[in-house]
Motif scaffolding. Structure first.
Motif: not given
Lengths: 337, 337
Positions: B281-308
């Motif tokens: 319902x919040x498609x208007x917010x995706x671009x800013x959110x994705x840009x912020x999250x991508x930047x945080x990942x590149x800067x090493x500020x967001x971590x995660x794990x995967x179950x594959x």
């Protein structure tokens, strides 16, 4: 000048249903205003469901009433004597709304009182439609739920002091107003006198089917006063992006075991905005709300009824009855002439 | 060019708990792109709790999956063949996020795809921290709950794809981040790797006491993913003017009898704002959110794990396991090389 002050004290905290034995009526000496204060003879006391919460020890948004202290509450009365400065705007004979509680006399500084004009609005209406219950309806409906023309607004306790105003404000906004109340008489009153489009008796065996029939386009705004299974039935009919103004849960105030809300997931599925609120958190909105409500009363666009208990000694019985839904419209106590 | 397409179909609607028997894996001929379309080889499939809702007949915010149709879902893959116009920006070899569902190949118009840069972010992260789950955390926490520095944010399913981002975003905002998860391993991960201030195991016999100890100043924001008794325990500790971002109720998705929420009255007493939401319902917010999250990942500020899970045939088992909480971090399916 009166020689004595009648007070209703909290004598015992209720467990489960409140009873008349939780209160005690006493006569004490009349209070004397200090310098800067006025003495007020209360003529009307408002009885409201929130008072049940103040009788309990449980953590809540407001301080509890201490055992042996007078019950809290709003009053409207007449200034008998003033020791306030000349510039205070208050003189003997003026009508004022105060928070004197369940007693016939009180002293206060002018800043704690609101002078009201009783020439075009009856004094007791300042405890109802042009008072806290009216402002509650105004803030909860217009400010928090923002109903749009053509939407369906539902309100439980529809014949009560708050609910009756909610329905009429919804109609003025161009909404479909649907009430829920206990019994045919209250429902008839909501539809015939207050102008609701429909009102459903929650005691009817086919309540849910009647609710569905009364809300053919679903529910966009729920002004929630009651909680319990009635609220669960409402939740089942919420539309996407519905708003719930959570004002009260009167069905739960005397419950020893809380009701488990089973349709909570509808708030997720329908992306509902729910806002719990207490009208005293919105003091900035009172002036506009009171001005609007007063104008609507003078123009004959807001109607109400009153259930009147005669004398403070009758207040405990009336309060218990109100929580049981025995009143119709605003529950008041007329304090002896 | 691949000769066949592996699909996982919805074979039966679940009653109560979903089982592997609800799915059927089939091989069909590879699809052929029409003029204007591209053919994509999906490399990763995202498994998400919302998919459980799509398997049911019950009214919800999105269309159900038809029996015999492929399960819906987000994928990231590589363009194999393009019959799209030269100006479409897509060429063979490009990585794209799509909604191809549980299948190894798909055709789509370029407008339905999002080209992604996999040089600094691994492709499967576009299904997690820089994808729908990350945006869900961003919108639900920052936009809807508006946490302030020093406030306490709680999130259930704290080690999951959404919850892990919520906790890290809360820390970046200067909040106290408290997680709830099932088991010591997940809680340790949330605290030691993701930087939560505390994480409480909801299976612990003294869960409520631990929750109280972890939230000494109460709870200002609840990012709610789970519902049920865990949510009731959270509600008991909400502060005045708390916000609840209602994102999911995963404890209820396989329940045949809904849990009754007994602390609903806390939403009134504490004047809580609750907002049910769906990130689409919040498609208007995706671009800013994705840009912020991508930047945080590149800067090493967001971590995660995967179950594959390896291969689409393993997707049903992995999906059931995820709903039972057997995964840690983002649940993915790697689709055969």
């Amino acid at each position: 000048m009166p020689r004595s002050n009648t007070q209703v004290l909290l004598a015992a905290r209720p467990t489960g249903w409140v009873t008349e034995e939780c209160f005690r009526v006493v006569e004490i000496d009349a209070p004397t205003p200090n310098d800067g204060e006025v003495l007020v003879e209360n003529r009307w006391l408002s009885l409201d469901p929130y008072m049940r919460g103040r009788m309990s020890d449980a953590k809540s948004y407001a301080a509890k009433v201490e055992l042996g202290a007078p019950m809290v509450g709003s009053t409207v009365g007449v200034v008998l004597e003033s020791r306030a400065p000349a510039g205070s705007g208050l003189a003997p004979g003026d009508w004022v709304v105060g928070a004197f509680g369940w007693q016939s006399l009180g002293v206060a500084k002018p800043g704690a009182l609101r002078k009201v004009d009783v020439t075009r609005v009856p004094p007791q209406a300042y405890l109802g439609v042009v008072g806290m219950p009216g402002v509650t309806a105004f803030v909860g409906l217009y400010d928090l739920a923002e109903p749009k023309e053509g939407e369906t607004v539902i309100v439980s306790a529809a014949s009560g002091a708050v609910g009756g105003v909610v329905g009429q404000l919804a109609k003025l906004r161009g909404c479909r107003a649907v009430g829920i109340a206990g019994g045919r008489e209250k429902c008839d009153y909501a539809v015939r006198e207050l102008g609701f489009d429909a009102c459903v008796d929650h005691r009817a065996p086919d309540f849910e089917a009647q609710l569905a029939a009364a809300t053919p386009s679903g529910i966009d705004v729920d002004f929630e006063n009651v909680g319990g299974p009635v609220m669960d039935a409402i939740f089942r009919r919420l539309n996407p992006f519905a708003r719930v103004s959570l004002c009260g849960l009167v069905s739960q105030y005397n419950a020893t075991t809380p009701y488990g809300v089973t349709n909570f997931h509808q708030l997720l599925v329908n992306r509902v905005q729910l806002q719990g609120f207490i009208v005293s958190d919105h003091l900035d909105r009172w002036p506009e709300a009171l001005a609007t409500l007063g104008r609507l009363v003078v123009e004959g666009k807001l109607k109400w009824r009153e259930s009147i208990a005669e004398g403070l000694a009758a207040a405990p019985r009336a309060f218990v009855g109100m929580l049981r839904g025995e009143n119709l419209g605003k529950q008041l106590v007329r304090i002896g002439a």
